[in-house]
Design a protein around this motif. Structure first.
Motif, PDB file in Angstrom:
ATOM      1  N   PHE A 102      -8.656   5.652  -2.185  1.00 26.59           N
ATOM      2  CA  PHE A 102      -9.456   6.571  -3.017  1.00 26.59           C
ATOM      3  C   PHE A 102      -9.703   6.025  -4.417  1.00 26.59           C
ATOM      4  CE2 PHE A 102      -6.453   8.194  -6.167  1.00 26.59           C
ATOM      5  CZ  PHE A 102      -5.229   7.841  -5.633  1.00 26.59           C
ATOM      6  N   LYS A 103      -8.968   4.996  -4.801  1.00 28.38           N
ATOM      7  CA  LYS A 103      -9.063   4.494  -6.178  1.00 28.38           C
ATOM      8  C   LYS A 103     -10.485   4.066  -6.534  1.00 28.38           C
ATOM      9  CE  LYS A 103      -4.565   4.753  -6.731  1.00 28.38           C
ATOM     10  NZ  LYS A 103      -3.896   5.641  -7.687  1.00 28.38           N
ATOM     11  N   ASP A 104     -11.258   3.654  -5.524  1.00 24.81           N
ATOM     12  CA  ASP A 104     -12.626   3.195  -5.799  1.00 24.81           C
ATOM     13  C   ASP A 104     -13.479   4.284  -6.444  1.00 24.81           C
ATOM     14  OD1 ASP A 104     -11.888   0.803  -4.666  1.00 24.81           O
ATOM     15  OD2 ASP A 104     -12.768   1.237  -2.716  1.00 24.81           O
ATOM     16  N   CYS A 124      -4.654  -2.735 -15.622  1.00 19.90           N
ATOM     17  CA  CYS A 124      -3.964  -1.533 -15.134  1.00 19.90           C
ATOM     18  C   CYS A 124      -2.549  -1.914 -14.740  1.00 19.90           C
ATOM     19  CB  CYS A 124      -4.679  -0.946 -13.909  1.00 19.90           C
ATOM     20  SG  CYS A 124      -4.525  -1.941 -12.405  1.00 19.90           S
ATOM     21  N   ALA A 125      -1.681  -0.895 -14.698  1.00 25.89           N
ATOM     22  CA  ALA A 125      -0.407  -1.019 -13.989  1.00 25.89           C
ATOM     23  C   ALA A 125      -0.660  -0.421 -12.627  1.00 25.89           C
ATOM     24  CB  ALA A 125       0.679  -0.239 -14.706  1.00 25.89           C
ATOM     25  N   SER A 126       0.022  -0.953 -11.609  1.00 27.95           N
ATOM     26  CA  SER A 126      -0.324  -0.456 -10.278  1.00 27.95           C
ATOM     27  C   SER A 126       0.764  -0.676  -9.251  1.00 27.95           C
ATOM     28  CB  SER A 126      -1.606  -1.134  -9.799  1.00 27.95           C
ATOM     29  OG  SER A 126      -1.981  -0.641  -8.533  1.00 27.95           O
ATOM     30  N   THR A 127       0.822   0.241  -8.288  1.00 24.55           N
ATOM     31  CA  THR A 127       1.635   0.023  -7.097  1.00 24.55           C
ATOM     32  C   THR A 127       0.792  -0.664  -6.019  1.00 24.55           C
ATOM     33  OG1 THR A 127       1.135   2.277  -6.363  1.00 24.55           O
ATOM     34  CG2 THR A 127       3.183   1.955  -7.582  1.00 24.55           C
ATOM     35  N   GLY A 128      -0.424  -1.091  -6.366  1.00 24.88           N
ATOM     36  CA  GLY A 128      -1.182  -1.979  -5.487  1.00 24.88           C
ATOM     37  C   GLY A 128      -2.589  -1.536  -5.122  1.00 24.88           C
ATOM     38  N   ASN A 129      -2.828  -0.233  -5.073  1.00 28.85           N
ATOM     39  CA  ASN A 129      -4.187   0.196  -4.721  1.00 28.85           C
ATOM     40  C   ASN A 129      -5.129   0.179  -5.919  1.00 28.85           C
ATOM     41  OD1 ASN A 129      -4.102   0.564  -1.946  1.00 28.85           O
ATOM     42  ND2 ASN A 129      -3.128   2.565  -2.139  1.00 28.85           N
ATOM     43  N   THR A 130      -4.653   0.672  -7.055  1.00 25.95           N
ATOM     44  CA  THR A 130      -5.490   0.611  -8.257  1.00 25.95           C
ATOM     45  C   THR A 130      -5.819  -0.846  -8.575  1.00 25.95           C
ATOM     46  OG1 THR A 130      -4.398   2.583  -9.107  1.00 25.95           O
ATOM     47  CG2 THR A 130      -5.664   1.302 -10.677  1.00 25.95           C
ATOM     48  N   SER A 131      -4.827  -1.724  -8.420  1.00 23.52           N
ATOM     49  CA  SER A 131      -5.051  -3.133  -8.761  1.00 23.52           C
ATOM     50  C   SER A 131      -6.084  -3.768  -7.829  1.00 23.52           C
ATOM     51  CB  SER A 131      -3.736  -3.919  -8.733  1.00 23.52           C
ATOM     52  OG  SER A 131      -3.138  -3.855  -7.462  1.00 23.52           O
ATOM     53  N   PRO A 228      -1.165  13.698  -1.739  1.00 21.70           N
ATOM     54  CA  PRO A 228       0.059  13.024  -2.178  1.00 21.70           C
ATOM     55  C   PRO A 228       0.099  12.993  -3.710  1.00 21.70           C
ATOM     56  CG  PRO A 228      -1.222  11.610  -0.691  1.00 21.70           C
ATOM     57  CD  PRO A 228      -2.097  12.754  -1.067  1.00 21.70           C
ATOM     58  N   ALA A 229       1.294  13.012  -4.272  1.00 17.42           N
ATOM     59  CA  ALA A 229       1.404  13.041  -5.731  1.00 17.42           C
ATOM     60  C   ALA A 229       2.334  11.942  -6.219  1.00 17.42           C
ATOM     61  CB  ALA A 229       1.903  14.409  -6.192  1.00 17.42           C
ATOM     62  N   GLY A 230       1.785  11.037  -7.037  1.00 19.40           N
ATOM     63  CA  GLY A 230       2.568   9.950  -7.606  1.00 19.40           C
ATOM     64  C   GLY A 230       2.439   9.969  -9.114  1.00 19.40           C
ATOM     65  N   PRO A 337       1.828   4.795   4.270  1.00 22.26           N
ATOM     66  CA  PRO A 337       2.901   5.806   4.215  1.00 22.26           C
ATOM     67  C   PRO A 337       2.658   6.927   3.200  1.00 22.26           C
ATOM     68  CG  PRO A 337       3.869   3.629   4.453  1.00 22.26           C
ATOM     69  CD  PRO A 337       2.396   3.419   4.282  1.00 22.26           C
ATOM     70  N   ALA A 338       2.250   6.618   1.986  1.00 25.32           N
ATOM     71  CA  ALA A 338       2.096   7.663   0.962  1.00 25.32           C
ATOM     72  C   ALA A 338       1.137   8.763   1.420  1.00 25.32           C
ATOM     73  CB  ALA A 338       1.597   7.054  -0.346  1.00 25.32           C
ATOM     74  N   SER A 339       0.081   8.369   2.121  1.00 25.35           N
ATOM     75  CA  SER A 339      -0.924   9.332   2.578  1.00 25.35           C
ATOM     76  C   SER A 339      -0.333  10.358   3.540  1.00 25.35           C
ATOM     77  CB  SER A 339      -2.062   8.607   3.290  1.00 25.35           C
ATOM     78  OG  SER A 339      -2.549   7.539   2.514  1.00 25.35           O
ATOM     79  N   LEU A 365      -6.148  11.775   3.017  1.00 22.64           N
ATOM     80  CA  LEU A 365      -5.457  10.524   3.325  1.00 22.64           C
ATOM     81  C   LEU A 365      -5.953   9.495   2.314  1.00 22.64           C
ATOM     82  CD1 LEU A 365      -5.677  10.597   7.220  1.00 22.64           C
ATOM     83  CD2 LEU A 365      -3.843  11.440   5.738  1.00 22.64           C
ATOM     84  N   THR A 366      -5.029   8.990   1.519  1.00 21.36           N
ATOM     85  CA  THR A 366      -5.412   8.244   0.321  1.00 21.36           C
ATOM     86  C   THR A 366      -5.590   6.745   0.535  1.00 21.36           C
ATOM     87  OG1 THR A 366      -3.056   8.356  -0.131  1.00 21.36           O
ATOM     88  CG2 THR A 366      -4.480   9.871  -1.357  1.00 21.36           C
ATOM     89  N   GLY A 367      -4.932   6.201   1.576  1.00 25.21           N
ATOM     90  CA  GLY A 367      -4.987   4.741   1.752  1.00 25.21           C
ATOM     91  C   GLY A 367      -5.047   4.321   3.210  1.00 25.21           C
TER      92      GLY A 367
HETATM   93  N1  F0G Z   1      -1.670   7.547  -2.289  1.00 25.49           N
HETATM   94  C1  F0G Z   1      -1.914   6.253  -2.495  1.00 25.49           C
HETATM   95  C2  F0G Z   1      -2.284   5.443  -1.307  1.00 25.49           C
HETATM   96  C3  F0G Z   1      -1.820   5.695  -3.778  1.00 25.49           C
HETATM   97  O1  F0G Z   1      -2.050   4.406  -3.949  1.00 25.49           O
HETATM   98  C4  F0G Z   1      -1.444   6.514  -4.860  1.00 25.49           C
HETATM   99  C5  F0G Z   1      -1.319   5.973  -6.200  1.00 25.49           C
HETATM  100  C6  F0G Z   1      -1.209   7.861  -4.599  1.00 25.49           C
HETATM  101  C7  F0G Z   1      -1.337   8.344  -3.319  1.00 25.49           C
HETATM  102  C8  F0G Z   1      -0.824   8.796  -5.681  1.00 25.49           C
HETATM  103  O2  F0G Z   1      -1.919   9.205  -6.419  1.00 25.49           O
HETATM  104  O3  F0G Z   1      -1.113   8.530  -8.655  1.00 25.49           O
HETATM  105  O4  F0G Z   1      -3.104   9.977  -8.368  1.00 25.49           O
HETATM  106  O5  F0G Z   1      -0.821  10.843  -7.900  1.00 25.49           O
HETATM  107  N2  F0G Z   1      -1.369   4.747  -6.462  1.00 25.49           N
HETATM  108  C9  F0G Z   1      -1.392   4.182  -7.820  1.00 25.49           C
HETATM  109  C10 F0G Z   1      -1.705   2.716  -7.757  1.00 25.49           C
HETATM  110  C11 F0G Z   1      -0.201   4.504  -8.610  1.00 25.49           C
HETATM  111  O6  F0G Z   1      -1.328   1.980  -8.669  1.00 25.49           O
HETATM  112  O7  F0G Z   1      -2.351   2.272  -6.809  1.00 25.49           O
HETATM  113  P1  F0G Z   1      -1.733   9.669  -7.939  1.00 25.49           P
END
Ligand code: F0G
Length: 406
Positions: A102-104, A124-131, A228-230, A337-339, A365-367
């Motif tokens: 969804f980052k796009d 950016c700082a990122s767990t990989g999707n934003t990057s 999902p909430a990160g 997994p996060a999704s 589903l975010t990723g």
């Molecule tokens: N799901 C996925 C696949 C993500 O990559 C992230 C966040 C979230 C959920 C959480 O969304 O941060 O808006 O609450 N990923 C960020 C990244 C941190 O750097 O890719 P959020």
């Protein structure tokens, strides 16, 4: 002045053309604009247009996203993702975006703003999707890309993707929160435009996940939207999207938001349980590396979203979310997994009676499933992957033993 930035704490306003991520008081900023007087019919007509800008699930809603000359938009185009229904639950698959998350949706807006501001480098700082998203859009816009990731803690698909698009990858020895603090400092001192979701233009793009979902449903809102909430960018964006949709008359009823965290990275859940009287910060641990975050940046905006939508925050264990991931994968949809915290969260909220059986639920589903191949390969049953000699009898034997194991 049709768009400006406003502090969520002290309400101070700033010009939208100012490079600024927070207020002097430390508060987060929102993009605000004069009321959008468009009917949803306009968006529906654009959906069948062939122009890239209308095909984009972000720029289809452009008047409520960013006011800019159309020729200056950096778009892939993104969004226009599918909505699946399985076992009575809707799944909006944001993993079907150009870079698989969804980052796009936020990145196209932040990158357009970066170009408008004359930035040479984006970070950016990122767990990989934003990057990954940043790297792709920066490549398209011919900007330098610098990403800060927690060393050894991002999924293989994401690291490879970020490198493929040509970003400089700084592997910070520490967790995401340390990388976030570092990039904030770097963006104040060095020449780089920050496009994390603390950047309010990211949020403007991410609102369109909800608007497109509502459009998919012919503007009949579901009872629940589950996310999902990160770092809490999406939770923030979803609340803003729903408030704006209601104020513009696009919907007449507010869905409730359910934000789901992994139980090892649950600072927002902890605050929710205390009626948001206290903000929590912790050292995160979860298999869902995307949301392995202990000090979410968009906390204040996310609290406002939950309150405005009569929303809830839930937590799920790694075991629960991995079971849900397996189930989503086996539905033929697939996600990272996060999704899958969404489906795991729905199950929990139904069991506790918060979500009723007949209520309509949309999970975001975010990723994409390929973002984290290790999470799949580590959990494969041995009967499912069998090395054999090129011999028919071995084929028969492998099929028999996999059937016996079913
Ligand atoms: N799901 C996925 C696949 C993500 O990559 C992230 C966040 C979230 C959920 C959480 O969304 O941060 O808006 O609450 N990923 C960020 C990244 C941190 O750097 O890719 P959020």
């Amino acid at each position: 002045m049709s768009e400006w930035l406003a502090c969520v704490l002290c309400r101070r306003q700033f010009d939208a053309a100012e490079t600024r991520y927070t207020c002097d008081c430390g508060g987060l900023l929102n993009v605000e604009r004069d009321r959008v007087r468009l009917e949803r019919r306009v968006f529906d007509e654009r959906r069948s247009s062939r122009r890239a800008i209308d095909q984009s699930g972000v720029w289809r809603f452009r008047e409520a996203v960013l006011s800019i000359d159309e020729s200056r938009i950096v778009t892939h185009p993104e969004g226009a993702t599918r909505l699946y229904e399985r076992d009575g639950i809707l799944f909006k698959h944001e993993g079907e975006n150009p870079t698989g998350s969804f980052k796009d949706r936020g990145m196209t807006v932040a990158m357009t703003q970066a170009v408008r501001l004359g930035a040479r480098a984006v970070a950016c700082a990122s767990t990989g999707n934003t990057s990954s998203s940043l790297a792709a859009y920066a490549a398209q816009a011919a900007l330098r890309a610098i990403v800060f990731v927690p060393a050894g803690r991002i999924a293989a698909g994401k690291l490879a993707q970020t490198l493929a698009y040509g970003a400089l990858c700084l592997q910070v020895r520490g967790d995401f929160d340390a990388a976030m603090r570092l990039v904030l400092e770097a963006s104040q001192r060095l020449e780089m435009y920050l496009v994390n979701s603390i950047n309010p233009f990211r949020i403007e793009g991410q609102k369109t996940i909800v608007w497109e979902l509502l459009q998919d449903l012919e503007w009949n809102p579901p009872d629940w939207i589950v996310v999902p909430a990160g770092n809490l960018g999406n939770t923030s964006a979803f609340g803003k999207a729903l408030i704006e949709a209601r104020d513009a008359g696009w919907i007449s009823r507010m869905p409730r938001l359910a934000a789901i965290q992994a139980s090892g990275a649950n600072p927002f859940y902890r605050s929710f349980r205390q009626n948001f009287e206290q903000r929590h910060r912790l050292t995160p641990e979860t298999v869902a590396t995307a949301i392995r975050i202990g000090d979410p940046v968009s906390y204040d905006k996310a609290v406002a979203s939950i309150r405005a939508t009569n929303g809830v925050v839930e937590e799920v264990t790694d075991q629960e979310l991995m079971q849900a991931k397996r189930d989503i994968d086996r539905m033929g949809i697939g996600c990272e997994p996060a999704s899958a915290t969404t489906l795991a969260g729905v199950r929990k909220l139904r069991a506790s009676g918060v979500i009723h059986l007949r209520e309509r639920i949309a999970c975001v589903l975010t990723g994409h499933v390929l973002k984290d191949p290790d999470a799949i390969l580590k959990n494969v049953a041995p009967e499912q992957i069998v090395e054999i000699d090129p011999d028919l009898s071995e084929v028969e034997r492998a099929i028999r033993s996999s059937e016996a194991a079913r």
